[in-house]
Design a protein around this motif. Structure first.
Motif, PDB file in Angstrom:
ATOM      1  N   ALA A   1       0.820  -1.126   0.144  1.00 10.73           N
ATOM      2  CA  ALA A   1      -0.114  -0.008   0.112  1.00 10.73           C
ATOM      3  C   ALA A   1       0.817   1.193   0.084  1.00 10.73           C
ATOM      4  O   ALA A   1       0.748   2.293  -0.758  1.00 10.73           O
ATOM      5  N   SER A   2       2.109   1.488   0.766  1.00  7.27           N
ATOM      6  CA  SER A   2       2.876   2.315   0.707  1.00  7.27           C
ATOM      7  C   SER A   2       3.635   2.524  -0.580  1.00  7.27           C
ATOM      8  O   SER A   2       3.610   3.586  -0.982  1.00  7.27           O
ATOM      9  N   LEU A   3       3.590   1.381  -1.152  1.00 10.91           N
ATOM     10  CA  LEU A   3       4.515   1.518  -2.766  1.00 10.91           C
ATOM     11  C   LEU A   3       3.431   2.396  -3.685  1.00 10.91           C
ATOM     12  O   LEU A   3       4.084   3.028  -4.340  1.00 10.91           O
ATOM     13  N   ILE A   4       2.207   1.966  -3.573  1.00 11.37           N
ATOM     14  CA  ILE A   4       1.217   2.464  -4.299  1.00 11.37           C
ATOM     15  C   ILE A   4       0.988   4.158  -4.305  1.00 11.37           C
ATOM     16  O   ILE A   4       1.172   4.701  -5.065  1.00 11.37           O
ATOM     17  N   ALA A   5       1.007   4.330  -2.859  1.00 16.42           N
ATOM     18  CA  ALA A   5       1.234   5.832  -2.515  1.00 16.42           C
ATOM     19  C   ALA A   5       2.355   6.465  -3.064  1.00 16.42           C
ATOM     20  O   ALA A   5       2.455   7.641  -3.463  1.00 16.42           O
ATOM     21  N   ARG A   6       3.315   5.807  -2.869  1.00 15.05           N
ATOM     22  CA  ARG A   6       4.805   6.589  -3.182  1.00 15.05           C
ATOM     23  C   ARG A   6       4.960   6.594  -4.690  1.00 15.05           C
ATOM     24  O   ARG A   6       5.056   7.620  -5.215  1.00 15.05           O
ATOM     25  N   GLU A   7       4.512   5.576  -5.358  1.00 14.20           N
ATOM     26  CA  GLU A   7       4.682   5.664  -6.836  1.00 14.20           C
ATOM     27  C   GLU A   7       3.676   6.600  -7.636  1.00 14.20           C
ATOM     28  O   GLU A   7       3.999   7.206  -8.621  1.00 14.20           O
ATOM     29  N   GLY A   8       2.563   6.613  -6.989  1.00 11.76           N
ATOM     30  CA  GLY A   8       1.443   7.320  -7.583  1.00 11.76           C
ATOM     31  C   GLY A   8       1.540   8.796  -7.038  1.00 11.76           C
ATOM     32  O   GLY A   8       0.631   9.738  -7.547  1.00 11.76           O
ATOM     33  N   GLY A   9       2.462   9.349  -6.215  1.00 11.90           N
ATOM     34  CA  GLY A   9       2.324  10.731  -5.687  1.00 11.90           C
ATOM     35  C   GLY A   9       2.388  11.946  -6.620  1.00 11.90           C
ATOM     36  O   GLY A   9       1.650  12.830  -6.531  1.00 11.90           O
ATOM     37  N   ASP A  10       2.897  11.694  -7.801  1.00 13.65           N
ATOM     38  CA  ASP A  10       3.003  12.821  -8.805  1.00 13.65           C
ATOM     39  C   ASP A  10       2.163  12.564  -9.826  1.00 13.65           C
ATOM     40  O   ASP A  10       2.226  13.237 -10.723  1.00 13.65           O
ATOM     41  N   VAL A  11       1.629  11.496  -9.834  1.00 15.33           N
ATOM     42  CA  VAL A  11       0.584  10.965 -11.231  1.00 15.33           C
ATOM     43  C   VAL A  11      -0.732  10.901 -10.828  1.00 15.33           C
ATOM     44  O   VAL A  11      -1.566  11.282 -11.450  1.00 15.33           O
ATOM     45  N   ILE A  12      -1.042  10.588  -9.671  1.00 16.05           N
ATOM     46  CA  ILE A  12      -2.526   9.913  -9.262  1.00 16.05           C
ATOM     47  C   ILE A  12      -2.759  11.102  -8.054  1.00 16.05           C
ATOM     48  O   ILE A  12      -2.354  11.406  -7.323  1.00 16.05           O
ATOM     49  N   ARG A  13      -4.233  11.636  -8.335  1.00 13.80           N
ATOM     50  CA  ARG A  13      -4.726  12.362  -7.224  1.00 13.80           C
ATOM     51  C   ARG A  13      -5.483  11.709  -6.105  1.00 13.80           C
ATOM     52  O   ARG A  13      -6.275  10.935  -6.297  1.00 13.80           O
ATOM     53  N   PHE A  14      -4.930  11.671  -4.997  1.00 14.17           N
ATOM     54  CA  PHE A  14      -5.255  11.051  -3.961  1.00 14.17           C
ATOM     55  C   PHE A  14      -6.123  11.536  -2.996  1.00 14.17           C
ATOM     56  O   PHE A  14      -5.994  12.805  -2.990  1.00 14.17           O
ATOM     57  N   HIS A  15      -7.137  10.988  -2.318  1.00 18.90           N
ATOM     58  CA  HIS A  15      -7.953  11.665  -1.189  1.00 18.90           C
ATOM     59  C   HIS A  15      -7.109  12.153  -0.009  1.00 18.90           C
ATOM     60  O   HIS A  15      -5.932  11.701   0.184  1.00 18.90           O
ATOM     61  N   PRO A  16      -7.325  13.247   0.561  1.00 16.24           N
ATOM     62  CA  PRO A  16      -6.814  13.576   1.885  1.00 16.24           C
ATOM     63  C   PRO A  16      -6.175  12.491   2.966  1.00 16.24           C
ATOM     64  O   PRO A  16      -5.322  12.558   3.576  1.00 16.24           O
ATOM     65  N   GLN A  17      -7.271  11.521   3.056  1.00 14.08           N
ATOM     66  CA  GLN A  17      -7.395  10.571   3.792  1.00 14.08           C
ATOM     67  C   GLN A  17      -7.002   9.161   2.761  1.00 14.08           C
ATOM     68  O   GLN A  17      -7.901   8.600   2.950  1.00 14.08           O
ATOM     69  N   ALA A  18      -5.759   9.053   2.324  1.00  9.29           N
ATOM     70  CA  ALA A  18      -5.591   8.105   1.048  1.00  9.29           C
ATOM     71  C   ALA A  18      -5.491   6.727   1.947  1.00  9.29           C
ATOM     72  O   ALA A  18      -6.031   5.733   1.185  1.00  9.29           O
ATOM     73  N   ARG A  19      -4.802   6.612   2.971  1.00  8.56           N
ATOM     74  CA  ARG A  19      -4.335   5.391   3.742  1.00  8.56           C
ATOM     75  C   ARG A  19      -5.575   4.984   4.426  1.00  8.56           C
ATOM     76  O   ARG A  19      -5.735   5.656   5.482  1.00  8.56           O
ATOM     77  N   ARG A  20      -6.145   4.037   4.249  1.00  8.46           N
ATOM     78  CA  ARG A  20      -7.355   3.488   5.053  1.00  8.46           C
ATOM     79  C   ARG A  20      -7.367   1.913   5.291  1.00  8.46           C
ATOM     80  O   ARG A  20      -6.446   1.408   4.724  1.00  8.46           O
ATOM     81  N   SER A  21      -8.069   1.580   6.355  1.00 13.43           N
ATOM     82  CA  SER A  21      -8.057   0.074   6.814  1.00 13.43           C
ATOM     83  C   SER A  21      -9.488  -0.055   7.228  1.00 13.43           C
ATOM     84  O   SER A  21     -10.258   0.834   7.706  1.00 13.43           O
ATOM     85  N   ALA A  22      -9.965  -1.315   6.758  1.00 14.51           N
ATOM     86  CA  ALA A  22     -11.227  -1.763   7.171  1.00 14.51           C
ATOM     87  C   ALA A  22     -11.403  -3.207   7.338  1.00 14.51           C
ATOM     88  O   ALA A  22     -10.626  -3.867   6.702  1.00 14.51           O
ATOM     89  N   VAL A  23     -12.714  -3.564   7.788  1.00 19.30           N
ATOM     90  CA  VAL A  23     -12.701  -5.020   7.938  1.00 19.30           C
ATOM     91  C   VAL A  23     -13.363  -5.492   6.531  1.00 19.30           C
ATOM     92  O   VAL A  23     -14.857  -5.587   6.555  1.00 19.30           O
ATOM     93  N   LEU A  24     -12.764  -5.706   5.717  1.00 18.92           N
ATOM     94  CA  LEU A  24     -13.230  -6.068   4.012  1.00 18.92           C
ATOM     95  C   LEU A  24     -13.153  -7.392   3.817  1.00 18.92           C
ATOM     96  O   LEU A  24     -11.927  -7.936   4.024  1.00 18.92           O
ATOM     97  N   ALA A  25     -14.027  -8.127   3.353  1.00 15.64           N
ATOM     98  CA  ALA A  25     -14.177  -9.514   3.312  1.00 15.64           C
ATOM     99  C   ALA A  25     -13.077 -10.049   1.938  1.00 15.64           C
ATOM    100  O   ALA A  25     -12.636 -10.931   2.292  1.00 15.64           O
ATOM    101  N   VAL A  26     -12.979  -9.111   1.115  1.00 14.93           N
ATOM    102  CA  VAL A  26     -12.434  -9.373  -0.252  1.00 14.93           C
ATOM    103  C   VAL A  26     -10.724  -9.403   0.112  1.00 14.93           C
ATOM    104  O   VAL A  26      -9.908 -10.187  -0.557  1.00 14.93           O
ATOM    105  N   LEU A  27     -10.423  -8.908   1.443  1.00 14.05           N
ATOM    106  CA  LEU A  27      -9.214  -8.947   1.657  1.00 14.05           C
ATOM    107  C   LEU A  27      -8.857 -10.048   2.809  1.00 14.05           C
ATOM    108  O   LEU A  27      -7.717 -10.043   3.535  1.00 14.05           O
TER     109      LEU A  27
END
Length: 294
Positions: free
Chosen positions: A217-243
């Motif tokens: 997840a940190s690598l996605i944020a790092r590689e996309g920092g200058d390319v993708i527009r991220f939400h102000p709270q980009a890093r999140r966690s939750a009880v997701l069944a798919v994970l």
């Protein structure tokens, strides 16, 4: 009373009572005192039966394998937005296009094997998505989604979710509740792990797996920092069944909001989709490169 007399009473009296009961054919019940004398264990049930997809890329099985999961599909459209002409923009179509672009990028780069949970407009039950990764022996699982902010067109940006026992925010909790309910909303019932077993799998999942997911997840944020527009709270966690796969590091990438004009433009154009694919592919390559280091 001497110790010898006491021992005689402790041993002899019960023996006489049990012997007399046996002679008379009387059964003496054994008290439970609020507990059973049978130990019970929750066993992991048989794996969910799934149709495993084709593995693309190198035939060398020592090469790392990533499973890409395009969210929703079929009669489950996911989030819905409207473009400038009033036409519906469906999450299921956007994330499939992003997933296919990412697949092509990874295969062109070589060295990484790739499998997709879906390659067309089909619905894949929620329980089967991480199970595909498990049964294929995947080294990484990436689920791609897009979000909706309802009537708020100003909410924008990508988010990156990892698994946790508690949501990182109220918004993350609402998102997880909505995504986890996808099957029930579409009338799908899959016989699989009980809630108890699922909870145990999450609780006992290897810390290494969760650490690896956090690193990716940190690598996605790092590689996309200058390319993708991220939400102000980009890093999140939750009880997701798919994970929930306890032995495959998994991340859910929320690519943006279909209800935001700028996000929608990036998500629905080939140029925008390629930029997402390049960021995610680079993050995947760096992740596997680090694990190949001596």
């Amino acid at each position: 009373m001497s110790i010898r007399t006491l021992l005689l009473l402790v041993i002899a009296v019960p023996a006489l009572v049990l012997g007399g009961a046996k002679a008379l054919g009387v059964t003496i019940p054994v008290p439970e005192w609020g507990r059973d004398y049978v130990m019970r264990f929750l066993l992991d049930p048989a794996p969910v039966e799934v149709d495993l997809p084709e593995i693309l890329g190198p035939e060398d099985e020592t090469r790392p394998l990533v499973v890409l999961d395009a969210g929703h599909g079929g009669r489950d459209p996911g989030s819905i937005g409207l473009d400038a002409s009033g036409e519906q923009v469906l999450e299921k179509d956007i994330v499939l296009a992003l997933t296919l672009a990412l697949r092509d990028n990874l295969l062109e780069g070589g060295g990484i094997r790739v499998a997709l949970t879906r390659t067309g407009d089909t619905i894949v039950p929620l329980a089967q998505r991480p199970e595909i990764a498990r049964q294929l022996g995947a080294d990484l699982f990436l689920s791609i989604h897009a979000d909706s902010a309802g009537g708020r067109s100003d909410v924008a940006g990508a988010s990156i979710y990892t698994l946790s026992n508690e949501a990182s925010s109220e918004a993350a909790a609402r998102f997880a509740e909505r995504e986890n309910a996808a099957d029930s909303l579409n009338g799908i019932t899959i016989e699989g792990q009980s809630a108890q077993v699922s909870a145990i799998l999450v609780e006992l999942s290897q810390q290494r797996t969760q650490d690896d997911a956090t690193e990716f997840a940190s690598l996605i944020a790092r590689e996309g920092g200058d390319v993708i527009r991220f939400h102000p709270q980009a890093r999140r966690s939750a009880v997701l069944a798919v994970l929930r796969a306890p032995d495959v590091p998994g991340v859910l990438f929320e690519s943006g909001f279909v209800t935001n004009e700028a996000d929608r433009a990036r998500l629905t154009t080939e140029e925008g989709q390629q930029s997402y694919a390049e960021v995610l592919a680079q993050a995947i390559r760096v992740y596997f490169a680090r694990r190949a280091e001596p």
